[in-house]
Design an enzyme around this catalytic site. Sequence first.
Site, PDB file in Angstrom:
ATOM      1  CG  HIS A 277      -1.823   0.953   1.313  1.00 51.13           C
ATOM      2  ND1 HIS A 277      -2.924   1.520   1.172  1.00 51.13           N
ATOM      3  CD2 HIS A 277      -1.111   2.305   2.446  1.00 51.13           C
ATOM      4  CE1 HIS A 277      -3.474   2.834   1.508  1.00 51.13           C
ATOM      5  NE2 HIS A 277      -2.040   3.355   1.447  1.00 51.13           N
ATOM      6  CD  GLU A 278       1.669   3.337   4.035  1.00 52.57           C
ATOM      7  OE1 GLU A 278       2.522   4.461   3.261  1.00 52.57           O
ATOM      8  OE2 GLU A 278       0.919   3.406   4.811  1.00 52.57           O
ATOM      9  CG  ASP A 361      -6.498   0.201   0.012  1.00 54.60           C
ATOM     10  OD1 ASP A 361      -5.588   1.379   0.449  1.00 54.60           O
ATOM     11  OD2 ASP A 361      -7.768   1.049   0.562  1.00 54.60           O
TER      12      ASP A 361
END
Length: 432
Positions: A277-278, A361
């Site tokens: 996600h990051e 996401d």
Amino acid sequence: MLRICLLILSAMILIGLPLETGFAQEAAPTAFDAEQASRAYIDTLKGAELEKSNSYFEGGYWLILWGAIVGFLVDLLILQSRLSARFRDWAERVTKRKWLQPGLYALPYSIAGFLIALPWTIYTDFFREKQYDLLDQGFGAWIGELATGFGISLIFFPLIVIAIFAVIRRAPKTWWIWGTGVVAVFLMIGMLLAPVFIAPLFNEYNEMEAGPLRDKIVAMAGENDVPSNHIYVFDQSKQHKRISANVSGFGPTIRISLNDNLLERTDPEEVAAVMGHELGHYVLGHTWRSIFIILLIMGVGLFMVARIAPRLIDRYGDKWGVHGIFDPAVIPVFGLLLTLYFFAATPALNTLIRVNESDADLFGLNVAKEPDGFAKVAMRLSEYRKIEPGPIEEMVFFDHPSGATRVRMAMQWKAANVENPVAVNPGKLEKE
């Protein structure tokens, strides 16, 4: 106005997504139903834990309103008491340099605003967090970090004020455009400096130890051209149990960071889901998109201030001791107008951020390929975020997709991308 500066400073540090985990036990193979698999996760939160989560997050809705009221009243008090005029007079006595006077004014104004609002800050950020068992720090450590953050604002805020009043003097009709540019410059400086000079004031950063988990993060980063020369672990467990990670900085200060809670409270597949996600935020350009959005919103706000503030000064300037738009004593007028503006813009800002988070996401699912790890992490957010809001509630108050939305995305991804997917019984998240 001080609160606006602190908002900008918060954006500079770019803390990432907080998330969480547990063990999963495979059930007997059956036809995979994404909705049933989602409910298996969502329904693990129930009883007192569900009530506590909902109570904490729903109480935050009121904090948005009361926070805006407190901010408005603080600036109004500083104006009505003529403290603002006194701060201006003090700055003029200290120096005859017009360009420096706004920066000097910003010091007592910031201190006064901080002290007047301090009881509210202590309640919302300390006592309320303690009440819901979301803060591990004692009062001394907490107030120390609050003072550190305020000290940082006393460096940046006067500089921002000096720059904005410089453009007001040079371009009195279009200063709001150039003022937005000033904010952009400080955001860039903050992004560059925060990972190296600001974040370490609050936490200790050490290189992540070598091992399979680091190798997995490096591999995911390499596949997506994300610099991974430095992967740091920081000790956020001294403050709270929330998990988080981020890709921060730009140019020579780019680094991947994850907190110790993420390593200690989650399983490897969950760590991979979080880091995917990051990495998505970086690859998809969300930092730059977010800066553009912040600047767009700020520009509209400053345009509104440029149109309304002179009218307020014409009507109340003598009472407040404010001489005009060039007078540093006008800063609380800017502050109360921007407070109202940002309060009204909350749903739009939340939605814009939430879209970025949803995109990240999906990116993370595609990169990490850990849908159940992602679902478990989403459920961990339920410690402090309502798990299943209504659609309007989510649109207005959520700056991240809700846990239920994220779990459903993960299970739908699993149904579409995993060969012969198997539903799992997530049980209770056990790592603490």
